[in-house]
Design a protein around this motif. Structure first.
Motif, PDB file in Angstrom:
ATOM      1  N   UNK A   1       0.837  -1.201   0.000  1.00 32.04           N
ATOM      2  CA  UNK A   1       0.000   0.000   0.000  1.00 32.04           C
ATOM      3  C   UNK A   1       0.867   1.244   0.000  1.00 32.04           C
ATOM      4  N   UNK A   2       0.282   2.340  -0.484  1.00 37.46           N
ATOM      5  CA  UNK A   2       0.932   3.638  -0.310  1.00 37.46           C
ATOM      6  C   UNK A   2       0.603   4.101   1.118  1.00 37.46           C
ATOM      7  N   UNK A   3       1.270   5.139   1.632  1.00 32.55           N
ATOM      8  CA  UNK A   3       1.008   5.597   3.003  1.00 32.55           C
ATOM      9  C   UNK A   3      -0.393   6.153   3.214  1.00 32.55           C
ATOM     10  N   UNK A   4      -1.148   6.349   2.125  1.00 33.74           N
ATOM     11  CA  UNK A   4      -2.482   6.949   2.222  1.00 33.74           C
ATOM     12  C   UNK A   4      -3.582   5.921   1.963  1.00 33.74           C
TER      13      UNK A   4
ATOM     14  N   UNK B   1      -3.383  17.076  -0.183  1.00 33.41           N
ATOM     15  CA  UNK B   1      -2.898  18.168   0.667  1.00 33.41           C
ATOM     16  C   UNK B   1      -3.617  19.477   0.340  1.00 33.41           C
ATOM     17  N   UNK B   2      -4.131  20.139   1.362  1.00 33.13           N
ATOM     18  CA  UNK B   2      -4.866  21.388   1.167  1.00 33.13           C
ATOM     19  C   UNK B   2      -6.149  21.209   0.376  1.00 33.13           C
ATOM     20  N   UNK B   3      -6.670  19.992   0.340  1.00 32.92           N
ATOM     21  CA  UNK B   3      -7.911  19.706  -0.378  1.00 32.92           C
ATOM     22  C   UNK B   3      -7.740  19.484  -1.871  1.00 32.92           C
ATOM     23  N   UNK B   4      -6.494  19.523  -2.354  1.00 34.90           N
ATOM     24  CA  UNK B   4      -6.223  19.321  -3.783  1.00 34.90           C
ATOM     25  C   UNK B   4      -5.723  17.887  -3.983  1.00 34.90           C
ATOM     26  N   UNK B   5      -6.441  17.063  -4.738  1.00 28.52           N
ATOM     27  CA  UNK B   5      -5.997  15.677  -4.958  1.00 28.52           C
ATOM     28  C   UNK B   5      -4.609  15.610  -5.599  1.00 28.52           C
ATOM     29  N   UNK B   6      -3.743  14.794  -5.002  1.00 26.76           N
ATOM     30  CA  UNK B   6      -2.385  14.564  -5.496  1.00 26.76           C
ATOM     31  C   UNK B   6      -2.030  13.118  -5.177  1.00 26.76           C
ATOM     32  N   UNK B   7      -2.749  12.168  -5.787  1.00 24.47           N
ATOM     33  CA  UNK B   7      -2.613  10.760  -5.393  1.00 24.47           C
ATOM     34  C   UNK B   7      -1.292  10.132  -5.822  1.00 24.47           C
TER      35      UNK B   7
END
Length: 109
Positions: free
Chosen positions: A12-15, A51-57
């Motif tokens: 898994x990724x950390x998220x 981060x900051x509500x902006x998706x950055x998967x």
């Protein structure tokens, strides 16, 4: 010595995104599944990093530490001790991959 990763390993990724492995290894198996090499393709689905509500998967994994001795088809194998960076689409590192489970029959350094 860490247990060798195979295509049935859970990563898994950390998220919380699930890492999917596409291996071109068709020769060496452990625990009933093909062993995983650093050059195989690792994609991530379901990462919720925003981060900051902006998706950055997280989208992929780049391995920075592999088995020192074990190879299959000329490429380094991966173990529970290997270190992989989870990368976004813009190749920004977003943490290390979490190796949750793998087979326990074969190990390497």
């Amino acid at each position: 010595m860490g247990a060798l990763l195979n295509t049935s390993s859970t990563l898994q990724c950390p998220h919380g995104g699930q890492v999917q492995v596409m291996s071109s290894n068709t020769r060496a198996k452990a625990g009933g599944s093909f062993l995983v090499r650093a050059s195989d393709t690792f994609t991530i689905a379901g990462c919720v990093f925003a981060p900051g509500g902006v998706p950055h998967p997280c989208m992929s994994v780049k391995w920075v530490s592999t088995a020192l001795r074990g190879t299959v088809l000329g490429d380094a194998l991966l173990t529970m001790d290997s270190v992989g960076l989870c990368l976004a689409a813009d190749n920004a590192p977003q943490g290390t991959v979490l190796i949750l489970s793998t087979q326990q029959r074969a190990s390497g350094t």
